[in-house]
Design a protein around this motif. Sequence first.
Motif, PDB file in Angstrom:
ATOM      1  N   UNK A  94       0.840  -1.203   0.000  1.00  0.00           N
ATOM      2  CA  UNK A  94       0.000   0.000   0.000  1.00  0.00           C
ATOM      3  C   UNK A  94       0.875   1.253   0.000  1.00  0.00           C
ATOM      4  N   UNK A  95       0.508   2.225  -0.802  1.00  0.00           N
ATOM      5  CA  UNK A  95       1.213   3.498  -0.849  1.00  0.00           C
ATOM      6  C   UNK A  95       0.866   4.326   0.379  1.00  0.00           C
ATOM      7  N   UNK A  96       1.818   5.168   0.810  1.00  0.00           N
ATOM      8  CA  UNK A  96       1.567   6.052   1.953  1.00  0.00           C
ATOM      9  C   UNK A  96       0.373   6.964   1.701  1.00  0.00           C
ATOM     10  N   UNK A  97       0.129   7.311   0.423  1.00  0.00           N
ATOM     11  CA  UNK A  97      -1.002   8.175   0.083  1.00  0.00           C
ATOM     12  C   UNK A  97      -2.344   7.503   0.334  1.00  0.00           C
ATOM     13  N   UNK A  98      -2.335   6.183   0.428  1.00  0.00           N
ATOM     14  CA  UNK A  98      -3.576   5.434   0.615  1.00  0.00           C
ATOM     15  C   UNK A  98      -3.717   4.857   2.025  1.00  0.00           C
ATOM     16  N   UNK A  99      -2.919   5.390   2.943  1.00  0.00           N
ATOM     17  CA  UNK A  99      -2.969   4.916   4.332  1.00  0.00           C
ATOM     18  C   UNK A  99      -3.008   6.109   5.277  1.00  0.00           C
ATOM     19  N   UNK A 100      -3.893   6.043   6.254  1.00  0.00           N
ATOM     20  CA  UNK A 100      -3.932   7.054   7.318  1.00  0.00           C
ATOM     21  C   UNK A 100      -3.859   6.331   8.660  1.00  0.00           C
ATOM     22  N   UNK A 101      -2.758   6.520   9.354  1.00  0.00           N
ATOM     23  CA  UNK A 101      -2.614   5.973  10.700  1.00  0.00           C
ATOM     24  C   UNK A 101      -2.396   7.120  11.669  1.00  0.00           C
ATOM     25  N   UNK A 102      -3.204   7.173  12.717  1.00  0.00           N
ATOM     26  CA  UNK A 102      -3.020   8.199  13.746  1.00  0.00           C
ATOM     27  C   UNK A 102      -2.950   7.500  15.098  1.00  0.00           C
ATOM     28  N   UNK A 103      -1.861   7.721  15.801  1.00  0.00           N
ATOM     29  CA  UNK A 103      -1.675   7.085  17.092  1.00  0.00           C
ATOM     30  C   UNK A 103      -2.147   7.954  18.244  1.00  0.00           C
ATOM     31  N   UNK A 104      -1.814   7.518  19.440  1.00  0.00           N
ATOM     32  CA  UNK A 104      -2.091   8.271  20.662  1.00  0.00           C
ATOM     33  C   UNK A 104      -0.843   8.208  21.535  1.00  0.00           C
ATOM     34  N   UNK A 105      -0.418   9.318  22.021  1.00  0.00           N
ATOM     35  CA  UNK A 105       0.734   9.525  22.919  1.00  0.00           C
ATOM     36  C   UNK A 105       1.708  10.545  22.353  1.00  0.00           C
ATOM     37  N   UNK A 106       1.996  10.471  21.046  1.00  0.00           N
ATOM     38  CA  UNK A 106       2.878  11.465  20.438  1.00  0.00           C
ATOM     39  C   UNK A 106       4.348  11.238  20.686  1.00  0.00           C
ATOM     40  N   UNK A 140       1.856   6.762   8.421  1.00  0.00           N
ATOM     41  CA  UNK A 140       1.601   7.242   9.780  1.00  0.00           C
ATOM     42  C   UNK A 140       1.447   8.753   9.680  1.00  0.00           C
ATOM     43  N   UNK A 141       0.198   9.213   9.744  1.00  0.00           N
ATOM     44  CA  UNK A 141      -0.092  10.631   9.506  1.00  0.00           C
ATOM     45  C   UNK A 141       0.187  11.510  10.712  1.00  0.00           C
ATOM     46  N   UNK A 142      -0.104  10.993  11.907  1.00  0.00           N
ATOM     47  CA  UNK A 142       0.082  11.834  13.086  1.00  0.00           C
ATOM     48  C   UNK A 142      -0.272  11.107  14.370  1.00  0.00           C
ATOM     49  N   UNK A 143      -0.356  11.854  15.442  1.00  0.00           N
ATOM     50  CA  UNK A 143      -0.654  11.274  16.749  1.00  0.00           C
ATOM     51  C   UNK A 143      -1.408  12.288  17.610  1.00  0.00           C
ATOM     52  N   UNK A 144      -2.249  11.765  18.475  1.00  0.00           N
ATOM     53  CA  UNK A 144      -2.957  12.607  19.430  1.00  0.00           C
ATOM     54  C   UNK A 144      -2.050  12.765  20.651  1.00  0.00           C
TER      55      UNK A 144
END
Length: 333
Positions: free
Chosen positions: A250-262, A276-280
């Motif tokens: 899968x291409x990064x453009x077709x994946x959205x991962x957002x975690x928690x903790x940062x 991996x788009x970002x983190x809360x």
Amino acid sequence: MFRRRGIRSLCFAALTAGALGFAGASSAEEVKIGFLVKQPEEPWFQTEWAFAEKAGKELGFTVLKIAVPDGEKTLSAIDSLAANGAKGFVICPPDVSLGPAIVAKAKLNDLKVMAVDDRFIDAKGEFMEEVPYLGMAAFEVGQKQGAAMAEEAKKRGWDWNETYAVINTYNELDTGKKRTDGSVDALKKAGLPEDHILFTPQKTLDVPGSMDATNSALVKLPAGAKNLIIGGMNDNTVLGGVRATESAGFSADNVIGIGINGTDAIGELKKPKSGFFGSMLPSPHVEGYETARMMFEWVTTGKEPPKYTAMDEVTLITRENFQAELEKIGLWK
């Protein structure tokens, strides 16, 4: 006459000196509290420690930091705190079911105890609500995570019919279950069809564990699955899921991962591009400072902390803002 007056003066002087000496010793008595964490190598807990010490410097007490990776070390640490003159301790336990044993050991040593991050449970699996606790409002934070993933999918113009979510779960930990339940709740409210959400349990809460869990879900995806949302209770559970999508092509453009903790996502966000788009980012600095302050007040003034203090303030950090947000709380490396 002179002799009596002299004796009286000497006695008065001795009493005054004694009183002053006692007052000096009392005011100079060092207040110590413990701060016990299950994974001291994790940036989250390092930050809690750092800000607990900041509270100590500002308010005038000493923080005794101890790593407690298992039950045996936890109970031994409580004995050590008492031997070193501590009056109470804050703890994120290695296992929440240790709650009754921790409380019993604390009482035996005449120590006050407060839980942070993970709440004690009793032999029946119920929360030990008599123990003061400060931690994230897990369901609400999970909702914010899910809403952020849905919002980013909307920005990219994703069609829900071609979009699937893989949610790595760890329901053995109540905090983890509430986070992923909240995330899924937000995704459904945003319009993602329920049958497009795949749940996959993790055996371990680390990157390899989440890779294995996600891999087991990816083989179940239909041919029409073009876009993927990867969810989990923290950064590592999402990072592993993103690694699995990379291996699956899968291409990064077709994946959205957002975690928690940062704090566990810094290395990944330094990369120019990733699924991996970002983190809360919650507030480990606030949690470390506030729990230490509450314990200090409890042991010095008798003011007991609230039975439950919920922390639900989180900031979405992405490649665009993560450095600035981490610098604000002294976490930029």
